[in-house]
Design a protein around this motif. Sequence first.
Motif, PDB file in Angstrom:
ATOM      1  N   HIS A 130       0.713  -1.243   0.024  1.00  0.00           N
ATOM      2  CA  HIS A 130       0.068   0.103  -0.017  1.00  0.00           C
ATOM      3  C   HIS A 130       0.696   1.130  -0.032  1.00  0.00           C
ATOM      4  O   HIS A 130       2.320   1.237   0.180  1.00  0.00           O
ATOM      5  CB  HIS A 130      -0.938   0.141   1.153  1.00  0.00           C
ATOM      6  CG  HIS A 130      -0.179   0.367   2.542  1.00  0.00           C
ATOM      7  ND1 HIS A 130      -0.047   1.240   2.964  1.00  0.00           N
ATOM      8  CD2 HIS A 130       0.468  -0.458   3.293  1.00  0.00           C
ATOM      9  CE1 HIS A 130       0.820   1.223   4.260  1.00  0.00           C
ATOM     10  NE2 HIS A 130       1.085  -0.050   4.559  1.00  0.00           N
ATOM     11  N   SER A 131       0.299   2.463  -0.372  1.00  0.00           N
ATOM     12  CA  SER A 131       0.912   3.602  -0.621  1.00  0.00           C
ATOM     13  C   SER A 131       0.097   4.699  -0.352  1.00  0.00           C
ATOM     14  O   SER A 131      -1.043   4.483  -0.983  1.00  0.00           O
ATOM     15  CB  SER A 131       1.809   3.899  -1.822  1.00  0.00           C
ATOM     16  OG  SER A 131       2.504   5.068  -1.623  1.00  0.00           O
ATOM     17  N   THR A 132       0.361   5.715   0.599  1.00  0.00           N
ATOM     18  CA  THR A 132      -0.760   6.866   0.912  1.00  0.00           C
ATOM     19  C   THR A 132      -0.005   8.173   0.572  1.00  0.00           C
ATOM     20  O   THR A 132       0.986   8.390   0.739  1.00  0.00           O
ATOM     21  CB  THR A 132      -1.099   6.975   2.361  1.00  0.00           C
ATOM     22  OG1 THR A 132      -1.630   5.674   2.614  1.00  0.00           O
ATOM     23  CG2 THR A 132      -1.939   8.093   2.311  1.00  0.00           C
ATOM     24  N   VAL A 133      -0.772   8.896  -0.389  1.00  0.00           N
ATOM     25  CA  VAL A 133      -0.223  10.294  -0.797  1.00  0.00           C
ATOM     26  C   VAL A 133      -1.108  11.382  -0.453  1.00  0.00           C
ATOM     27  O   VAL A 133      -2.332  11.099   0.193  1.00  0.00           O
ATOM     28  CB  VAL A 133       0.015  10.012  -2.425  1.00  0.00           C
ATOM     29  CG1 VAL A 133       0.946   9.169  -2.978  1.00  0.00           C
ATOM     30  CG2 VAL A 133      -1.519   9.987  -3.102  1.00  0.00           C
ATOM     31  N   ALA A 134      -0.560  12.570  -0.429  1.00  0.00           N
ATOM     32  CA  ALA A 134      -1.267  13.566   0.104  1.00  0.00           C
ATOM     33  C   ALA A 134      -2.508  13.911  -0.932  1.00  0.00           C
ATOM     34  O   ALA A 134      -3.614  14.176  -0.432  1.00  0.00           O
ATOM     35  CB  ALA A 134      -0.425  14.862  -0.156  1.00  0.00           C
ATOM     36  N   SER A 135      -2.395  13.792  -2.220  1.00  0.00           N
ATOM     37  CA  SER A 135      -3.488  13.722  -3.202  1.00  0.00           C
ATOM     38  C   SER A 135      -3.403  13.028  -4.367  1.00  0.00           C
ATOM     39  O   SER A 135      -2.249  13.049  -4.762  1.00  0.00           O
ATOM     40  CB  SER A 135      -3.527  15.236  -3.497  1.00  0.00           C
ATOM     41  OG  SER A 135      -4.577  15.310  -4.569  1.00  0.00           O
ATOM     42  N   LEU A 136      -4.370  12.137  -4.829  1.00  0.00           N
ATOM     43  CA  LEU A 136      -4.260  11.342  -5.882  1.00  0.00           C
ATOM     44  C   LEU A 136      -3.897  12.231  -7.417  1.00  0.00           C
ATOM     45  O   LEU A 136      -3.405  11.844  -8.304  1.00  0.00           O
ATOM     46  CB  LEU A 136      -5.372  10.505  -6.017  1.00  0.00           C
ATOM     47  CG  LEU A 136      -5.598   9.262  -5.277  1.00  0.00           C
ATOM     48  CD1 LEU A 136      -6.579   8.438  -5.602  1.00  0.00           C
ATOM     49  CD2 LEU A 136      -4.215   8.377  -5.481  1.00  0.00           C
ATOM     50  N   GLU A 137      -4.422  13.594  -7.331  1.00  0.00           N
ATOM     51  CA  GLU A 137      -4.466  14.301  -8.356  1.00  0.00           C
ATOM     52  C   GLU A 137      -3.177  15.136  -8.447  1.00  0.00           C
ATOM     53  O   GLU A 137      -2.805  15.502  -9.543  1.00  0.00           O
ATOM     54  CB  GLU A 137      -5.480  15.665  -7.996  1.00  0.00           C
ATOM     55  CG  GLU A 137      -6.868  15.257  -8.084  1.00  0.00           C
ATOM     56  CD  GLU A 137      -7.979  16.355  -7.728  1.00  0.00           C
ATOM     57  OE1 GLU A 137      -7.277  17.362  -7.673  1.00  0.00           O
ATOM     58  OE2 GLU A 137      -9.156  16.028  -7.548  1.00  0.00           O
ATOM     59  N   SER A 138      -2.297  14.963  -7.451  1.00  0.00           N
ATOM     60  CA  SER A 138      -0.882  15.647  -7.818  1.00  0.00           C
ATOM     61  C   SER A 138       0.001  14.296  -8.064  1.00  0.00           C
ATOM     62  O   SER A 138       1.319  14.939  -8.211  1.00  0.00           O
ATOM     63  CB  SER A 138      -0.546  16.206  -6.414  1.00  0.00           C
ATOM     64  OG  SER A 138      -0.430  15.322  -5.267  1.00  0.00           O
ATOM     65  N   VAL A 139      -0.268  13.237  -8.191  1.00  0.00           N
ATOM     66  CA  VAL A 139       0.623  12.200  -8.422  1.00  0.00           C
ATOM     67  C   VAL A 139       1.124  12.339 -10.109  1.00  0.00           C
ATOM     68  O   VAL A 139       0.177  12.542 -10.922  1.00  0.00           O
ATOM     69  CB  VAL A 139       0.077  10.696  -8.128  1.00  0.00           C
ATOM     70  CG1 VAL A 139       1.098   9.793  -8.473  1.00  0.00           C
ATOM     71  CG2 VAL A 139      -0.415  10.721  -6.722  1.00  0.00           C
ATOM     72  N   ASP A 140       2.570  11.980 -10.120  1.00  0.00           N
ATOM     73  CA  ASP A 140       3.046  11.951 -11.299  1.00  0.00           C
ATOM     74  C   ASP A 140       2.787  10.472 -11.675  1.00  0.00           C
ATOM     75  O   ASP A 140       3.755   9.770 -11.334  1.00  0.00           O
ATOM     76  CB  ASP A 140       4.565  12.483 -11.550  1.00  0.00           C
ATOM     77  CG  ASP A 140       5.412  12.578 -12.770  1.00  0.00           C
ATOM     78  OD1 ASP A 140       4.649  11.767 -13.616  1.00  0.00           O
ATOM     79  OD2 ASP A 140       6.314  12.960 -12.886  1.00  0.00           O
ATOM     80  N   TYR A 141       1.859  10.120 -12.372  1.00  0.00           N
ATOM     81  CA  TYR A 141       1.527   8.588 -12.786  1.00  0.00           C
ATOM     82  C   TYR A 141       2.750   8.245 -13.754  1.00  0.00           C
ATOM     83  O   TYR A 141       2.799   6.915 -13.692  1.00  0.00           O
ATOM     84  CB  TYR A 141      -0.001   8.603 -13.338  1.00  0.00           C
ATOM     85  CG  TYR A 141      -0.666   8.826 -12.172  1.00  0.00           C
ATOM     86  CD1 TYR A 141      -0.911   7.928 -11.241  1.00  0.00           C
ATOM     87  CD2 TYR A 141      -1.528   9.880 -11.955  1.00  0.00           C
ATOM     88  CE1 TYR A 141      -1.825   8.138 -10.275  1.00  0.00           C
ATOM     89  CE2 TYR A 141      -2.365  10.116 -11.110  1.00  0.00           C
ATOM     90  CZ  TYR A 141      -2.677   9.237 -10.197  1.00  0.00           C
ATOM     91  OH  TYR A 141      -3.618   9.597  -9.011  1.00  0.00           O
TER      92      TYR A 141
END
Length: 651
Positions: A130-141
Amino acid sequence: MATTDKYDRQLRLWGANGQRALGSTCVVLVGSSACGTETLKNLVLPGVGSFLVLDDDEGGVDCSGAVNGAIKVESAPKLDESLLKFGASSSNFFLSPISKHAEDDAHQLSSAARSCALLSELNPDVSGYHSTVASLESVDYSSFLSSLMASPPKTSDGGAASKILVIAADQPSTVTLPLSHACYTKSIPLLCVRSYGLLGYVRIQTAAPYHAIIEAKPAHRIPDLRLSQWPLFEGLTKVASTVSNLDEMEDTKDHSHVPFVVILLQALDKWRKSVDSGGDAGGRPRYPNTFAEKGDFRKVVECMAKNLNNEINFEEAVREAHLCWADGRVSDDVKMVLDRVNEEAFLGSAVKSGMDVEGTTPLPSHVLQFQLLALALKRFLKDSDGYPPLEGTIPDMTSDTTRYVALQEAYKQQAEKDKATLTGLVKTILAECEENSNGCDLLVTMPSDEEILTFCKQARYLRILETRPFFAEYKIQDKSSPALAPLAGMFSATDVSHFDAIQSETRDDLMMATMDPYETDPVQTPLLWWIALRACDCFFDRHQHYPGKHEQELALEADANEVYRYMVQVAESLGLSENDFIKEHILDHAKGKELAKEVVRYDEAEIHNIAAIIGGVASQESVKLITGQYVPFDDTYIYNGIASTAGVYRF
């Protein structure tokens, strides 16, 4: 790796090859919604290699996923009792309320961690991360997927996953659009799944350039007996010659145990004499062609029987008479697949150059391996009058043991000869690649004997599936979406112009779909509700929340009016504004407004029953994409839980 007994039932569906493919795949779930966890549950149970749950932070939960801009991946946390307590109103059975970790009271588990822990318990053979990020919108996919491809999560046996499948669960366009583009440029398959109130859909985006299907496994397979091929292969001719003349056979027991293959070959000779035909100019004898000729041929077979009611082999011959005129050459569908494989382009792609051309998508290794076999098949067909390698199996039939074994052996030996020929052609193509490599490494390898054997057996049913990337579809359906503006430069660098050529074909398909509405109540036709759901996405792009958030009557009415405007816009973008069915149910203000009010009423509600259905469909299609077996739908499945009906549409 688990024992064979554990996966016995599913091995009957996709075999050892499919199970190996499943066990070497990492599934990335973006968003731990009910729809996503249900999908992942159905992949963990049959033994996917590993999975990674990626989700954003919740209020009060420590976000440990971002480390120096990169995404930190962690193993599944240990399960404790607090993770097994669910609220009475919970809409996700794999996501318990936020609780403190048993070993560290100061650290609360994120949604990704909690769902990962519960899903990992379902199958000890599967490694969960698992991984948790501050915002899925800000991820560099793009960077995220590149790092996963370079260093994929380990499976339970310590190996590294060789395939990646991404599932975006209930995500807005601000997440799915950049994720869609990253998956397309990295040639990774993507599924977008959503449950929205009583509605839901699954959208497949195949890996670039296409999804190759060797084991299509059609529901009905025509026996590959080559009775219409001329000349007959030597082994079949030899077996047929062991019965000189059925009319002169006096032993009724022997007569009733002649294989129907031999009966049909002798019946063809008798029928040709009756029609007084010498065949075509190329020396190929005549075969029944018209309806009348086929009927006459069946009568010839019946007349050859001493007692048709008591001779099952002759009944089989009458039933299988169509095999005498069924063309054993490859079908138009297979020709279309082979036409997509360009020899010159393959020879260039098969060599590792070490240079990436901007805007192009490198071919994944499994596609290159497929193209290698497809090129060998193209060369094989040139020398075999369009007939593919023989499958080498025969159906059950009434026969004495000696003749049946002889017939079985004849087909098996010819199949082995064809397989050896195809193997030689594969080696020749690889040698040509070596000559053109200038000392560089090759990206293709010699297929295993088992892979070539499977390809030969399935050559008549090869398929490819290519769906329009989600970001390219979205650009057409909502050109003015604010979500597109920040991504315009990235999208313009990727050439998807070849999809524009099939836009008119897609429009024709949708037109045809409107001619077959849901019979009980046409308003429940899934296409109408999909247009309403897409209008909700348009609403979100402009307000950063879905319609129905505010419960005041005036606010709900305003939301419904705006959603209806977007419904009209989407219908027009699909080229359906002149369609009578759409005019009646969407463009008619009163009826269209009722649809808008219903989706506004949902307020993006997540109902686990609907999520379970969508998750079941999504996981089934995921297995097809992972194993390369069976044919996935093209390209969007829409479920209407109001009337329990569904449809598949191409957009």
